[in-house]
Design a protein around this motif. Structure first.
Motif, short mmCIF file in Angstrom:
data_model
loop_
_atom_site.label_atom_id
_atom_site.label_comp_id
_atom_site.label_asym_id
_atom_site.label_seq_id
_atom_site.Cartn_x
_atom_site.Cartn_y
_atom_site.Cartn_z
N ILE A 1 0.87 -1.18 0.00
CA ILE A 1 0.00 0.00 0.00
C ILE A 1 0.90 1.22 0.00
CG2 ILE A 1 -1.68 1.34 1.34
CD1 ILE A 1 -2.81 -1.33 2.35
N PRO A 2 0.71 2.14 -0.95
CA PRO A 2 1.59 3.31 -1.01
C PRO A 2 1.48 4.18 0.24
CG PRO A 2 0.16 3.18 -2.96
CD PRO A 2 -0.29 2.13 -2.00
N SER A 3 2.63 4.65 0.71
CA SER A 3 2.64 5.55 1.86
C SER A 3 1.98 6.86 1.49
CB SER A 3 4.08 5.83 2.31
OG SER A 3 4.68 4.65 2.76
N LYS A 4 1.26 7.43 2.45
CA LYS A 4 0.65 8.73 2.21
C LYS A 4 1.75 9.78 2.16
CE LYS A 4 -3.78 7.81 4.35
NZ LYS A 4 -4.70 8.18 5.43
N LYS A 5 1.60 10.68 1.23
CA LYS A 5 2.56 11.77 1.12
C LYS A 5 2.00 12.97 1.87
CE LYS A 5 4.48 10.25 -3.26
NZ LYS A 5 5.16 9.17 -2.68
N ASN A 6 2.86 13.89 2.23
CA ASN A 6 2.47 15.11 2.93
C ASN A 6 1.78 14.84 4.26
OD1 ASN A 6 3.49 16.61 0.79
ND2 ASN A 6 1.53 16.54 -0.29
N ILE A 7 2.22 13.80 4.95
CA ILE A 7 1.71 13.54 6.30
C ILE A 7 2.87 13.78 7.26
CG2 ILE A 7 2.16 11.06 6.21
CD1 ILE A 7 -0.34 10.68 7.93
N PHE A 8 2.59 14.54 8.30
CA PHE A 8 3.61 14.89 9.26
C PHE A 8 3.20 14.36 10.62
CE2 PHE A 8 3.73 18.03 5.90
CZ PHE A 8 5.06 17.93 5.51
N CYS A 9 4.01 13.48 11.19
CA CYS A 9 3.71 12.86 12.47
C CYS A 9 4.63 13.43 13.55
CB CYS A 9 3.91 11.35 12.39
SG CYS A 9 2.79 10.54 11.23
N PRO A 10 4.09 13.69 14.74
CA PRO A 10 4.95 14.15 15.83
C PRO A 10 5.93 13.05 16.21
CG PRO A 10 2.71 13.76 16.61
CD PRO A 10 2.70 13.56 15.13
N MET A 11 7.08 13.45 16.66
CA MET A 11 8.11 12.48 17.02
C MET A 11 7.94 12.03 18.47
SD MET A 11 11.40 13.93 14.94
CE MET A 11 12.39 12.54 15.43
N ILE A 12 6.80 11.46 18.74
CA ILE A 12 6.49 10.91 20.05
C ILE A 12 6.40 9.40 19.89
CG2 ILE A 12 4.78 10.80 21.90
CD1 ILE A 12 3.99 13.68 21.10
N TYR A 13 7.19 8.70 20.67
CA TYR A 13 7.20 7.24 20.58
C TYR A 13 6.03 6.67 21.37
CZ TYR A 13 8.86 2.44 20.60
OH TYR A 13 8.96 1.09 20.43
N ALA A 14 5.09 6.10 20.66
CA ALA A 14 3.92 5.44 21.25
C ALA A 14 3.62 4.24 20.36
CB ALA A 14 2.74 6.39 21.32
N PRO A 15 4.35 3.13 20.53
CA PRO A 15 4.29 2.02 19.58
C PRO A 15 2.90 1.43 19.41
CG PRO A 15 5.38 1.34 21.59
CD PRO A 15 5.16 2.82 21.70
N VAL A 16 2.66 0.99 18.19
CA VAL A 16 1.41 0.34 17.81
C VAL A 16 1.79 -0.88 16.97
CG1 VAL A 16 -0.74 0.58 16.52
CG2 VAL A 16 0.18 2.54 17.75
N THR A 17 1.27 -2.04 17.36
CA THR A 17 1.53 -3.27 16.61
C THR A 17 0.24 -3.69 15.91
OG1 THR A 17 3.22 -3.97 18.18
CG2 THR A 17 2.29 -5.68 16.76
N VAL A 18 0.36 -3.95 14.62
CA VAL A 18 -0.80 -4.38 13.83
C VAL A 18 -0.57 -5.80 13.35
CG1 VAL A 18 -1.39 -2.04 13.12
CG2 VAL A 18 0.11 -3.40 11.68
#
Length: 138
Positions: A86-103
């Motif tokens: 699945i192509p990564s979304k472009k122009n998305i900005f995520c805060p650099m806060i480590y809060a892991p999520v496992t899928v």
């Protein structure tokens, strides 16, 4: 086995049993049953043993399972069922806060077995990489 693990196991078993139980009368009416494009999805906040897990069964003919099932099925169809493609979304900005999520996803797409597990540094990064597939709280 903890209570939360037992509850999750029972819930998953009940979900599978409900799907199979609903299949018997529907087989005559629907030639496409059992479905060929389906995924059982889980999203776990924190480490893999966390009690903070959401799950659902995504069916794609017709799209159902969570609020963005149609979008998820469209994205999966474009990637031929391979979540990693699945192509990564472009122009998305995520805060650099480590809060892991496992899928985790397991199921079947076009007759092929699907198994996918990935840990992302945050839910924002997960959404940017997997699109609508794991948007279970949307």
């Amino acid at each position: 086995m903890t209570i939360s693990t037992t509850v999750k196991a029972v819930r998953g078993s009940l979900l599978a049993a409900a799907l199979l139980a609903g299949a018997a009368p529907a087989q005559a009416a629907s030639p496409g049953f059992p479905p060929t494009d389906w995924l059982y999805l889980t999203v776990t906040k924190g480490d893999a043993r966390s009690p903070h897990t959401r799950d659902t069964l995504l069916l794609c003919d017709p799209p159902q399972g969570h609020a963005r099932a149609a979008d998820a099925c469209t994205e999966l169809a474009a990637a031929d069922g391979d979540i990693a493609r699945i192509p990564s979304k472009k122009n998305i900005f995520c805060p650099m806060i480590y809060a892991p999520v496992t899928v985790h996803a397991r199921g079947e797409w076009n007759g092929r077995r699907v198994e996918y597990t990935q840990t992302f540094s945050s839910a924002c990064v997960m959404a940017g990489r997997t699109g609508s597939v794991f948007a279970l709280d949307a």
